[in-house]
Design a protein around this motif. Structure first.
Motif, short mmCIF file in Angstrom:
data_model
loop_
_atom_site.label_atom_id
_atom_site.label_comp_id
_atom_site.label_asym_id
_atom_site.label_seq_id
_atom_site.Cartn_x
_atom_site.Cartn_y
_atom_site.Cartn_z
N GLN A 64 0.84 -1.20 0.00
CA GLN A 64 0.00 0.00 0.00
C GLN A 64 0.87 1.25 0.00
O GLN A 64 0.59 2.21 -0.70
CB GLN A 64 -0.94 0.01 1.21
N SER A 65 1.94 1.23 0.77
CA SER A 65 2.85 2.37 0.83
C SER A 65 3.49 2.62 -0.53
O SER A 65 3.58 3.76 -0.98
CB SER A 65 3.92 2.11 1.89
N MET A 66 3.95 1.56 -1.19
CA MET A 66 4.55 1.70 -2.51
C MET A 66 3.53 2.21 -3.52
O MET A 66 3.83 3.09 -4.33
CB MET A 66 5.13 0.36 -2.97
N LEU A 67 2.31 1.67 -3.49
CA LEU A 67 1.28 2.08 -4.43
C LEU A 67 0.86 3.53 -4.20
O LEU A 67 0.65 4.28 -5.15
CB LEU A 67 0.08 1.14 -4.34
N ASP A 68 0.77 3.93 -2.93
CA ASP A 68 0.46 5.32 -2.61
C ASP A 68 1.52 6.25 -3.19
O ASP A 68 1.20 7.30 -3.77
CB ASP A 68 0.34 5.54 -1.10
N ALA A 69 2.78 5.87 -3.04
CA ALA A 69 3.88 6.69 -3.57
C ALA A 69 3.81 6.77 -5.10
O ALA A 69 4.01 7.84 -5.69
CB ALA A 69 5.22 6.13 -3.13
N MET A 74 2.34 9.90 -9.98
CA MET A 74 1.59 10.05 -11.24
C MET A 74 0.72 11.28 -11.21
O MET A 74 0.64 12.02 -12.19
CB MET A 74 0.76 8.79 -11.51
N LEU A 75 0.04 11.53 -10.10
CA LEU A 75 -0.81 12.72 -10.00
C LEU A 75 0.03 13.99 -10.06
O LEU A 75 -0.36 14.96 -10.72
CB LEU A 75 -1.65 12.67 -8.72
N ASP A 76 1.18 13.99 -9.40
CA ASP A 76 2.08 15.15 -9.47
C ASP A 76 2.55 15.39 -10.90
O ASP A 76 2.60 16.53 -11.37
CB ASP A 76 3.29 14.96 -8.55
N ALA A 77 2.88 14.31 -11.62
CA ALA A 77 3.31 14.44 -13.01
C ALA A 77 2.19 14.99 -13.88
O ALA A 77 2.42 15.84 -14.75
CB ALA A 77 3.79 13.09 -13.54
N GLN A 79 -0.33 16.91 -12.91
CA GLN A 79 -0.51 18.32 -12.61
C GLN A 79 0.61 19.16 -13.20
O GLN A 79 0.36 20.24 -13.74
CB GLN A 79 -0.63 18.52 -11.10
N ALA A 80 1.84 18.69 -13.15
CA ALA A 80 2.96 19.42 -13.73
C ALA A 80 2.82 19.55 -15.24
O ALA A 80 3.09 20.61 -15.81
CB ALA A 80 4.28 18.73 -13.38
N GLN A 81 2.36 18.48 -15.89
CA GLN A 81 2.15 18.51 -17.35
C GLN A 81 1.16 19.60 -17.71
O GLN A 81 1.40 20.38 -18.62
CB GLN A 81 1.64 17.16 -17.83
N TYR A 82 0.06 19.68 -17.00
CA TYR A 82 -0.95 20.68 -17.31
C TYR A 82 -0.49 22.08 -16.92
O TYR A 82 -0.80 23.04 -17.62
CB TYR A 82 -2.28 20.33 -16.65
N GLU A 83 0.23 22.21 -15.81
CA GLU A 83 0.73 23.52 -15.41
C GLU A 83 1.62 24.10 -16.49
O GLU A 83 1.58 25.30 -16.76
CB GLU A 83 1.47 23.43 -14.07
N ASP A 84 2.44 23.24 -17.13
CA ASP A 84 3.30 23.69 -18.23
C ASP A 84 2.46 24.25 -19.38
O ASP A 84 2.95 25.05 -20.16
CB ASP A 84 4.17 22.54 -18.74
N GLN A 85 1.22 23.80 -19.50
CA GLN A 85 0.33 24.25 -20.56
C GLN A 85 -0.60 25.37 -20.09
O GLN A 85 -1.49 25.79 -20.82
CB GLN A 85 -0.51 23.07 -21.08
N GLY A 86 -0.43 25.83 -18.85
CA GLY A 86 -1.27 26.89 -18.33
C GLY A 86 -2.63 26.41 -17.86
O GLY A 86 -3.59 27.17 -17.83
N ILE A 87 -2.70 25.14 -17.46
CA ILE A 87 -3.96 24.54 -17.03
C ILE A 87 -3.79 23.96 -15.63
O ILE A 87 -2.84 23.21 -15.38
CB ILE A 87 -4.41 23.42 -18.00
N SER A 88 -4.70 24.30 -14.74
CA SER A 88 -4.72 23.69 -13.41
C SER A 88 -5.72 22.54 -13.46
O SER A 88 -6.77 22.66 -14.09
CB SER A 88 -5.18 24.70 -12.35
#
Length: 176
Positions: A64-69, A74-77, A79-88
């Protein structure tokens, strides 16, 4: 339990790849980025990593700890992908709905300009409808809900709702 968590992680990967609303990255750029990330990951010491058999044999808390990480990364990636495009992007669940709220931060609409952007968002979303229905169906197979609805909502930079559309796992089943 491990199978369901693995399926949910797969679903998040699928959602990340499907939820783009006309991003500026080309396939070549994406491939280059992926290759660079893979190369960097390969450089990590193999002795630090669990084998697939060890991963699935690990106790529940450790898995569970590994899967949570992995999910957080993945969620951080995403969000970063969309932030680079000006999208939250805000991803959350409510009872049987999985919401993706996209805010196009750099766009401010007026009553006159909003319909044109709404039509473009609608066309793009409808062009990917089959994928969103598949996403709802995949998630439904991984959770205890009788139905799962994927809800996409788009906002401009001032928070004006531009377009929303829902995709139900039940509708996909009826369409088959």
């Amino acid at each position: 339990m491990k199978k369901r968590i693995f399926a949910l992680l797969t679903m998040v990967c699928l959602a990340v790849s499907l939820a783009a609303c006309g991003g500026s990255a080309t396939q070549e750029e994406t491939t280059s980025d992926t290759t660079a990330e893979t190369t960097t990951s390969s450089d990590a010491s193999d002795s630090d990593l669990l084998s697939l058999v060890e991963f699935f044999a690990a106790d529940g808390e450790e898995v569970q700890s590994m899967l949570d990480a992995m999910l957080d990364a993945m969620l951080d990636a995403m969000q970063a992908q969309y932030e680079d495009q000006g999208i939250s992007v805000n991803l959350y669940a409510e009872v049987y709905e999985m919401h993706y709220n996209f805010t196009i931060d750099s766009v401010v609409t007026t009553e006159e300009t909003r319909p044109e952007l709404t039509e473009a968002l609608k066309a793009g979303t409808e062009a990917s409808a089959t994928s969103y229905y598949e996403l709802a169906k995949t998630v439904k197979e991984s959770v205890s809900n009788d139905v799962v609805i994927v809800v996409l909502t788009f906002f401009d930079g001032e928070g004006n709702e531009l377009y929303t559309q829902s995709f139900s796992s039940a509708e996909e089943a009826a369409a088959e």
